[in-house]
Design a protein around this motif. Sequence first.
Motif, PDB file in Angstrom:
ATOM      1  N   MET A   1       8.087   7.984   2.174  1.00 55.56           N
ATOM      2  CA  MET A   1       7.243   6.865   1.726  1.00 55.56           C
ATOM      3  C   MET A   1       8.090   5.660   1.321  1.00 55.56           C
ATOM      4  SD  MET A   1       4.226   8.617  -0.432  1.00 55.56           S
ATOM      5  CE  MET A   1       3.359  10.033   0.178  1.00 55.56           C
TER       6      MET A   1
ATOM      7  N   SER B   1       2.426   1.647  -3.459  1.00 51.60           N
ATOM      8  CA  SER B   1       1.476   2.188  -4.434  1.00 51.60           C
ATOM      9  C   SER B   1       1.271   3.685  -4.215  1.00 51.60           C
ATOM     10  CB  SER B   1       0.141   1.463  -4.328  1.00 51.60           C
ATOM     11  OG  SER B   1       0.298   0.103  -4.618  1.00 51.60           O
ATOM     12  N   LEU B   2       1.169   4.079  -2.962  1.00 55.31           N
ATOM     13  CA  LEU B   2       1.016   5.496  -2.645  1.00 55.31           C
ATOM     14  C   LEU B   2       2.249   6.292  -3.059  1.00 55.31           C
ATOM     15  CD1 LEU B   2      -0.784   7.639  -1.245  1.00 55.31           C
ATOM     16  CD2 LEU B   2       0.440   7.101   0.855  1.00 55.31           C
TER      17      LEU B   2
ATOM     18  N   GLY C   1       0.813  -1.206   0.000  1.00 54.12           N
ATOM     19  CA  GLY C   1       0.000   0.000   0.000  1.00 54.12           C
ATOM     20  C   GLY C   1       0.848   1.257   0.000  1.00 54.12           C
ATOM     21  N   LEU C   2       1.890   1.269   0.818  1.00 58.34           N
ATOM     22  CA  LEU C   2       2.800   2.421   0.832  1.00 58.34           C
ATOM     23  C   LEU C   2       3.552   2.550  -0.485  1.00 58.34           C
ATOM     24  CD1 LEU C   2       4.382   2.614   4.391  1.00 58.34           C
ATOM     25  CD2 LEU C   2       3.171   4.397   3.166  1.00 58.34           C
TER      26      LEU C   2
ATOM     27  N   ALA D   1       2.213   6.690  -6.863  1.00 57.63           N
ATOM     28  CA  ALA D   1       1.195   7.662  -7.260  1.00 57.63           C
ATOM     29  C   ALA D   1       1.647   9.090  -6.933  1.00 57.63           C
ATOM     30  CB  ALA D   1      -0.123   7.356  -6.571  1.00 57.63           C
ATOM     31  N   THR D   2       2.255   9.271  -5.774  1.00 50.90           N
ATOM     32  CA  THR D   2       2.728  10.600  -5.385  1.00 50.90           C
ATOM     33  C   THR D   2       3.865  11.061  -6.283  1.00 50.90           C
ATOM     34  OG1 THR D   2       2.121  10.107  -3.102  1.00 50.90           O
ATOM     35  CG2 THR D   2       3.589  11.968  -3.452  1.00 50.90           C
TER      36      THR D   2
END
Length: 106
Positions: free
Chosen positions: A75, A39-40, A36-37, A43-44
């Motif tokens: 991240m 993917s974040l 999840g991190l 995206a960021t």
Amino acid sequence: MSDENLTQQTEAQTQVQSSPLRCVIGAMISGALGYGLYSLMIATATSFATKPIHSDNVIVLKLSSAVRTLVVGVMALGTAVFAIVAIGLLALGVQLLVQQMTKQKS
């Protein structure tokens, strides 16, 4: 008074034994958080790359570049920590499984 309560609580707690199943479940949770991190973070970073900074001020450009780098770096650090924990828990689960199998054979 509080010292007596604290002592009674610590004596009442029992140490939970680790098992291969608990290690695998923990590794799955940690891996999911790491994914999840990740993917974040992607995206960021993509969002930062597609939105350039519109300023002529050199200080603004340098500060915004530093902040973007720090955000993506934090991240990435979180992703790495959760990934390492997942790998460690999987290795511990394998080690416990091997230990249980060798005890049963002997």
